[in-house]
Design a protein around this motif. Structure first.
Motif, short mmCIF file in Angstrom:
data_model
loop_
_atom_site.label_atom_id
_atom_site.label_comp_id
_atom_site.label_asym_id
_atom_site.label_seq_id
_atom_site.Cartn_x
_atom_site.Cartn_y
_atom_site.Cartn_z
N GLU A 184 0.86 -40.56 36.63
CA GLU A 184 1.19 -42.03 36.26
C GLU A 184 0.24 -42.39 35.35
O GLU A 184 1.06 -43.16 34.22
CB GLU A 184 1.85 -42.26 37.45
N GLU A 185 -0.75 -42.83 35.64
CA GLU A 185 -1.34 -43.38 35.05
C GLU A 185 -1.94 -42.78 33.76
O GLU A 185 -1.97 -43.68 32.72
CB GLU A 185 -3.03 -43.96 35.99
N LEU A 186 -1.95 -41.57 33.28
CA LEU A 186 -2.22 -41.05 32.15
C LEU A 186 -1.02 -41.38 31.46
O LEU A 186 -1.13 -41.25 29.69
CB LEU A 186 -2.88 -39.62 32.35
N ARG A 187 0.16 -40.93 31.91
CA ARG A 187 1.78 -41.59 31.08
C ARG A 187 1.25 -43.08 30.59
O ARG A 187 1.77 -42.63 30.05
CB ARG A 187 2.45 -41.67 32.21
N LEU A 188 0.51 -43.78 31.17
CA LEU A 188 0.88 -45.12 31.02
C LEU A 188 -0.04 -44.94 30.06
O LEU A 188 0.06 -45.72 28.63
CB LEU A 188 0.56 -46.59 31.95
N ILE A 190 -1.43 -42.76 27.91
CA ILE A 190 -0.42 -41.68 26.53
C ILE A 190 0.12 -42.23 25.43
O ILE A 190 0.24 -43.27 24.83
CB ILE A 190 -0.25 -40.83 27.09
N SER A 191 1.45 -43.92 27.14
CA SER A 191 2.15 -44.16 26.01
C SER A 191 1.18 -45.29 25.47
O SER A 191 1.61 -45.91 24.48
CB SER A 191 3.23 -45.30 26.90
N ASP A 192 0.75 -46.37 26.34
CA ASP A 192 -0.55 -47.49 25.08
C ASP A 192 -1.22 -46.63 24.30
O ASP A 192 -1.00 -47.22 23.26
CB ASP A 192 -1.04 -47.79 26.61
N SER A 193 -1.10 -45.49 24.23
CA SER A 193 -2.07 -44.68 22.82
C SER A 193 -0.86 -44.72 21.78
O SER A 193 -1.28 -45.02 20.61
CB SER A 193 -2.76 -43.56 22.85
N TYR A 194 0.04 -44.43 22.34
CA TYR A 194 1.00 -44.16 21.00
C TYR A 194 1.70 -45.29 21.28
O TYR A 194 1.66 -45.92 19.33
CB TYR A 194 2.01 -43.47 21.63
N LYS A 195 1.84 -46.15 21.29
CA LYS A 195 2.12 -48.00 20.93
C LYS A 195 0.52 -48.56 19.99
O LYS A 195 1.18 -48.94 19.10
CB LYS A 195 2.19 -48.45 22.17
N GLY A 196 -0.53 -48.22 20.12
CA GLY A 196 -1.29 -48.81 19.27
C GLY A 196 -1.77 -47.93 18.12
O GLY A 196 -2.78 -48.66 17.54
N GLY A 197 -1.04 -46.61 18.26
CA GLY A 197 -1.19 -45.69 16.86
C GLY A 197 -2.33 -45.07 16.65
O GLY A 197 -2.97 -44.66 15.83
N GLU A 198 -3.01 -45.20 18.09
CA GLU A 198 -3.73 -43.97 17.98
C GLU A 198 -3.25 -42.47 18.44
O GLU A 198 -4.38 -41.74 17.91
CB GLU A 198 -4.56 -44.38 19.32
N PHE A 204 2.90 -37.73 20.80
CA PHE A 204 2.17 -38.30 22.05
C PHE A 204 3.93 -37.61 23.33
O PHE A 204 4.49 -37.32 24.04
CB PHE A 204 3.25 -39.99 21.74
N LYS A 205 5.09 -36.87 22.35
CA LYS A 205 5.43 -36.36 23.11
C LYS A 205 5.64 -34.65 24.11
O LYS A 205 6.17 -34.24 24.65
CB LYS A 205 7.10 -35.61 21.72
N TYR A 206 4.50 -34.17 22.99
CA TYR A 206 4.53 -33.00 23.88
C TYR A 206 3.29 -33.30 25.08
O TYR A 206 3.22 -32.17 26.08
CB TYR A 206 3.12 -31.95 22.34
#
Length: 455
Positions: A184-188, A190-198, A204-206
């Motif tokens: 769950e922490e890794l999902r968060l 990854i989600s933050d990295s996607y929102k931040g443009g990293e 993100f989908k993969y």
């Protein structure tokens, strides 16, 4: 300002700078990832060697940082407040009553010292360290190692005392800093990295599908028994070739009688290669091209099945149910599509998506849509205990349900739109308060317009 005050101010400035050093070091070495140091280590950069030493022994060096912060904070408290008070005392003597001069100068000195300590010594270094963790770690790792070596006996004794206290309180001391993360922490992250443009949307989908992939079982993604395209050992080569021309698959299971008796699989390319080869004179028999196929229980995790297929070097597996009958089949492509999405070739027929959104809270669902996907989409909790698909659930709730009939669950109404044989093909879903729209549609479809007759 006399020399004594000047030296005190210089000492305060040095202590605040040291506080900033220890605070920045603490946050940087926690924030940095070991992979960020690998390129520097490969080039033999000395600062990277020190940084690797620090990040590999986080508990010890975090203790060094905390000790440094504590020492400098005590020093600032000891020097800053009286120094500022001495400097402000003459100024306040001219503007406030004599009885309030000392109290006011002490209060203002305390607030000013606190401001400098918190803002310059802690908050600003913390923000810089978080944003530039790699640069700060490389810059500060060497002096931090020197500080640790100089005060090693004190740091060792303090760490030992802390561990003893933790044991007395019933907690288990950790020998290494916790760097692992839950799914769950890794999902968060990854989600933050996607929102931040990293990372981009595809990445993100993969990654998100990788987490879901591990929870899947083969039954959820298999081609069901009723949809298996098979060839029979009892039919002539011409009849089987006709099936191959029509279906256009590369591999086919070979049955003996029915789909519960699968002998193996045939690769079409092998058969066609011999048919067109000029030097092949003997009669082509289908049994000569049958290769073994693995058979596994339908509840096997997809991840385990992929490993088994890799070991056996096969692209297809037959799934059987708890009674030993064929439940379906699964191909390597089916498994890969769970991660990368739909893969189509020039022979694939365009299919409607399993879930189509018509409007807000209005969907068309394929009857084979998994209940887990419907629960996620509609935020409901339909039971998955007996069946896996939404069509199967409707049939278990009402075995004789017909086209046009509805079933209500929670805030949604499910209406059967089409059947394919005995299988529900399509379902329409709407919010409960719009059920009248179903009734109106069905009335228009099945009731002839009323015509008044006169005498």
């Amino acid at each position: 300002m006399d020399i004594q005050q000047g030296l005190s101010l210089l000492a305060v400035a040095i202590l605040i700078a040291l506080t900033a050093f220890f605070v920045a070091s603490e946050f940087a070495i926690v924030k940095i990832r070991s992979t960020q140091l690998e390129p520097h280590l490969a080039t033999g950069k000395k600062s990277a060697i020190y940084a690797k030493k620090v990040t590999s022994n986080l508990d010890e060096y975090l203790s060094a940082c905390q000790l440094g912060i504590t020492i400098t904070a005590l020093g600032i408290g000891r020097l800053a407040e009286p120094t500022f008070e001495q400097m402000l005392h003459p100024f306040f003597e001219d503007v406030v009553p004599a009885s309030a001069v000392t109290s006011l100068s002490i209060a203002v000195s305390f607030l000013f010292a606190t401001f400098l300590h918190v803002v310059i010594g802690e908050l600003a270094p913390k923000t810089i360290a978080i944003q530039r963790a790699e640069q700060v770690t490389l810059l500060f790792a060497r002096p931090l190692v020197w500080f640790y070596r100089m005060l090693f006996p004190l740091i060792w004794s303090l760490n030992g005392s802390a561990r003893l206290l933790i044991k007395m309180l019933g907690f288990k001391p950790m020998s290494e800093h916790e760097v692992t993360h839950t799914e769950e922490e890794l999902r968060l992250i990854i989600s933050d990295s996607y929102k931040g443009g990293e990372i981009n949307q595809s990445e993100f989908k993969y990654v998100s599908k990788i987490f879901d992939f591990d929870d899947r079982i083969a039954k959820e993604i298999m081609v069901p028994r009723t949809e298996i395209s098979a060839i029979s050992i009892e039919d002539s080569l011409e009849d089987n070739l006709a099936i191959m021309r029509e279906e256009k698959f590369t591999r086919y299971p070979v049955v003996n009688g029915d789909k519960d008796h699968i002998l193996g699989i045939v690769n079409v390319r092998e058969v066609l290669s011999d048919i067109v080869a000029p030097d092949v004179t003997e009669e082509i028999k289908l049994e000569n091209y049958i290769r073994p196929v693995i058979s596994v229980i339908e509840s096997i995790p997809v991840n385990d099945l992929l490993v088994e297929m890799q070991k056996k070097q096969t692209h297809m597996a037959i799934l059987y149910d708890e009674y030993g009958g064929t439940a379906g089949l699964i191909t390597a492509e089916d498994i890969i599509e769970e991660i990368v999405g739909e893969i189509r070739d020039e022979f694939d027929v365009e299919e409607d998506p399993l879930i189509s959104k018509i409007d807000e809270d209005h969907y068309l669902l394929d009857g084979k849509t998994l209940i887990s996907e419907v629960n996620k989409l509609l935020h409901v909790e339909i039971s998955e205990e007996d069946v896996d698909t939404i069509g199967g659930w409707l049939l278990t709730e009402k075995y004789d349900i017909a086209v046009g009939e509805t079933l209500t669950f929670g805030p949604y109404v499910f209406a059967v739109k089409a059947f394919d044989g005995r299988q529900i093909k399509q379902i329409e879903v709407l919010k409960n308060d719009e059920e009248n729209r179903f009734k109106k549609d069905e009335e228009e479809r099945f009731d002839p317009p009323y015509e008044a007759s006169g005498s």
